[in-house]
Write a protein that holds these residues in place. Structure first.
Motif, PDB file in Angstrom:
ATOM      1  N   UNK A   1     137.347  77.147  13.084  1.00  0.00           N
ATOM      2  CA  UNK A   1     138.779  77.429  13.148  1.00  0.00           C
ATOM      3  C   UNK A   1     139.093  78.455  14.235  1.00  0.00           C
ATOM      4  N   UNK A   2     140.197  78.214  14.942  1.00  0.00           N
ATOM      5  CA  UNK A   2     140.631  79.144  15.990  1.00  0.00           C
ATOM      6  C   UNK A   2     142.145  79.303  15.930  1.00  0.00           C
ATOM      7  N   UNK A   3     142.589  80.501  16.318  1.00  0.00           N
ATOM      8  CA  UNK A   3     144.011  80.792  16.282  1.00  0.00           C
ATOM      9  C   UNK A   3     144.784  80.202  17.439  1.00  0.00           C
ATOM     10  N   UNK A   4     144.122  79.984  18.581  1.00  0.00           N
ATOM     11  CA  UNK A   4     144.812  79.397  19.724  1.00  0.00           C
ATOM     12  C   UNK A   4     143.806  78.611  20.565  1.00  0.00           C
ATOM     13  N   UNK A   5     144.335  77.780  21.452  1.00  0.00           N
ATOM     14  CA  UNK A   5     143.486  76.869  22.218  1.00  0.00           C
ATOM     15  C   UNK A   5     142.624  77.601  23.238  1.00  0.00           C
TER      16      UNK A   5
END
Length: 650
Positions: A294-298
């Motif tokens: 999971x990541x908060x932004x690309x």
């Protein structure tokens, strides 16, 4: 080989159809008997022909025989082992995608199987044929010529991951659970078509279909319901319509190993998977582990890929694809960047109008807003010229409407009388407007948009905003997922900027993934960046996506499209009994959907863009309907060890 009785002339056929209030008749009895006898799939019982088969297609023509050893495109000798890890950008808060609340990942459904098998996440399996289904939890199925019922004979060896058998009672429970606690649009459609399910014994189940309706999509509908454990649901008291992190055991090749909803989800291959040696599974399910990070932004996601925190990217950002794959691991061969064949039509992605919005009911307003999108400038300036413009819901397929209607399609449209606008009979199918690639603001298109808004009664006031005769400002809310890539965010920002120059008070409202999902389900927006699935053939799912009956609440119809013409064409396509008739109906449907104009079509990438650490291998020929990296790719362990030894992988 299928045989059919020859028909009369097209004129006589359509005239007869009008007299019956339906477009087409079916195969003659003699033709069907010849077909069944030739295929060896028929037997006599209780004075009706019963078809017994290892799989199902509506026309009865299966590519793979009963004794097939494996699907043609897989590597039957693919080694087992290794891991494939992918990214997810955004927020998740559930492992139950069937609840109205919460947002779940694809990995929440990969552990479930059905009577008729599918690829991970519900894709095509086999992936080299269209609309064919083969037994997985079942050994065989039986149904009569008229397809008024179907009986599945299940495999007694099938087991859930907790070791308990998968029985007909679990299948009936799963079917009814979706009706009682699933999405309303789905449940209403299924209840109307499938009134009864009967458990004959522990491993035999029979479904009955409503009289007088099309037989399309009925057998595959009941055959592809995920099998859930009745015992688990009864013991835990869990609900299908509630957001939760715990999940029932599945019967599939993978089972949940770890869930940390803010960091990662890991699945592991079940060492005791009951179906390993089935021809359906030979050369598939090759990876020991599947992981999503999971990541908060690309931007953070891409940096993590470069660092080796995950191993596979199905790239969707043209800027990254064109400019960012020049880091050392690509240059030294540790990471592979390549384009692979995609034989499926692209999803119908675009800017979707909420047709229930008070400001968008007037087609002239929608036409004007659409002219704010400049594909040519966007493609050249923001997307590196890598996209093609999409026009159709069946782009690049034989059922894509082109030019003015002709032949059987024209006869069909003419037979529908006043439902069909005159221009649909004589003019080419709608295609997207063209724009000046040299400048974002195409003056010609903006002048046209201004004129359309004036005609619709929205005049520009002293403050530059458009108001109607009651003084109401033309105000639009564009709901947008904040986890989208910077490139697509830039595309939408430029679109909104162009629309605002028309005097429209438009707001691009960025919300996180969970809020976006909730707002979309409540249809709380005027505009939305989203997609409809493309189609190649007919099916009752078309009614959920495009039909009027569920338009007010269907989660699969974000525009809320409700068109009597579209409804009729879907019905006609479901009544088609030859491929020629079906294709004519589907072309007409594509033409009608484009005419209704509920979406601004965006561009698409013709091939798959993939980047991965050089330890994965795949068959020589990628099948047209599934890239298959979660399905039939495998790990070359020698390459994987070399990557680890070099420090390329964490």
């Amino acid at each position: 080989m299928r045989q059919t009785l020859k028909r009369s002339t097209a004129h006589a056929r359509v005239k007869a159809a009008r007299n019956k209030h339906m477009l087409w008749g079916g195969l003659g009895v003699l033709g069907l008997l010849i077909t069944l006898a030739a295929s060896g799939m028929a037997r006599a019982a209780d004075h009706e022909n019963i078809i017994s088969s290892h799989g199902y297609s509506f026309y009865g023509d299966l590519t793979y025989p009963a004794d097939y050893p494996h699907f043609d495109y897989v590597n039957p000798d693919a080694p087992k082992g290794g891991e494939l890890a992918i990214p997810f950008v955004g927020t998740l808060d559930s492992m139950n995608p069937y609840a109205r609340q919460g947002r779940a990942h694809l990995f929440s459904v990969l552990m479930y199987e059905s009577l008729l098998g599918e690829a991970p996440g519900g894709g095509a399996a086999p992936a080299d044929v269209y609309s064919e289904y083969y037994c997985l939890l079942c050994e065989r199925l039986e149904y009569p010529e008229d397809k008024s019922w179907v009986t599945f004979y299940m495999r007694p060896e099938a087991r859930f991951s907790d070791g308990t058998p998968v029985t007909a009672h679990d299948i009936a429970f799963s079917h009814n659970l979706l009706l009682d606690q699933g999405f309303k649009s789905y449940a209403d459609a299924v209840r109307a078509r499938i009134p009864k399910v009967e458990v004959i014994d522990d491993y035999t189940i029979k479904f009955y279909f409503t009289d007088g309706i099309s037989r399309r999509s009925l057998i595959e509908q009941v055959g592809t319901v995920p099998a859930w454990s009745k015992a688990w649901y009864e013991e835990t008291g869990a609900k299908l319509n509630e957001s939760r992190l715990d999940i029932s055991p599945g019967s599939g090749a993978y089972m949940v190993e770890d869930v940390n909803i803010s960091r990662r989800i890991t699945l592991k291959r079940n060492p005791d998977y009951w179906g390993n040696d089935l021809p359906f599974n030979v050369g598939r399910n090759n990876l020991d582990r599947l992981r999503v990070e999971m990541f908060g932004d690309s931007a953070a996601a891409f940096e993590a890929f470069k660092a080796g925190e995950y191993t596979f990217r199905a790239e969707g950002d043209s800027r990254i694809w064109a400019t960012q794959y020049n880091f050392p691991k690509v240059q030294n061969g540790a990471v592979v960047q390549e384009e692979l064949r995609n034989g499926a039509p692209p999803a119908a992605t675009g800017i979707i109008f909420n047709l229930n919005s008070q400001f968008l009911t007037d087609r002239r307003v929608r036409e004007a807003v659409a002219l704010g999108y400049n594909f040519e400038w966007t493609n050249e300036s923001l997307q590196y010229g890598l996209f093609d413009q999409r026009a159709s819901f069946s782009q690049g397929t034989p059922v894509m409407a082109k030019g003015a209607p002709e032949g059987l399609e024209l006869e069909l449209l003419q037979s529908l009388g006043d439902l069909v606008p005159e221009e649909m009979l004589t003019e080419p199918a709608r295609v997207p407007h063209t724009s000046n690639a040299e400048t974002l603001r195409d003056r010609r298109n903006l002048r046209t948009a201004m004129r359309l808004l004036d005609e619709a009664g929205w005049e520009v006031g002293d403050d530059g905003l458009r108001r109607n005769a009651e003084g109401q400002v033309l105000k639009l809310n564009f709901l947008f997922n904040s986890s989208a890539s910077p490139t697509i965010t830039g595309v939408m920002e430029n679109f909104v900027s162009n629309v605002s120059t028309m005097g429209i008070d438009i707001t691009l409202e960025r919300v996180d993934s969970s809020q976006y999902t909730a707002r979309e389900r409540d249809r709380d927006y005027d505009l939305l960046y989203d997609q409809y699935p493309a189609f190649i053939g007919t099916g009752t799912g078309l009614s959920q996506r495009f039909g009027s009956e569920d338009a007010a609440f269907s989660l699969f119809n974000p525009a809320g499209l409700a068109s009597p013409l579209v409804d009729k064409l879907i019905d006609v396509s479901l009544d088609a009994e030859t491929r020629e008739e079906e294709e004519a109906a589907m072309r007409a449907l594509d033409r009608a959907l484009r005419h209704e104009f509920f979406m601004v079509p965006l561009g698409y990438v013709p091939n798959h863009w993939v980047a991965y650490y050089d330890m994965y291998e795949y068959p020589d020929v990628i099948p047209p309907y599934n890239l298959g990296y979660l399905d039939f790719w495998w790990v070359n362990e020698e390459k994987a060890e070399a990557l680890r030894a070099s420090g390329a992988l964490r």
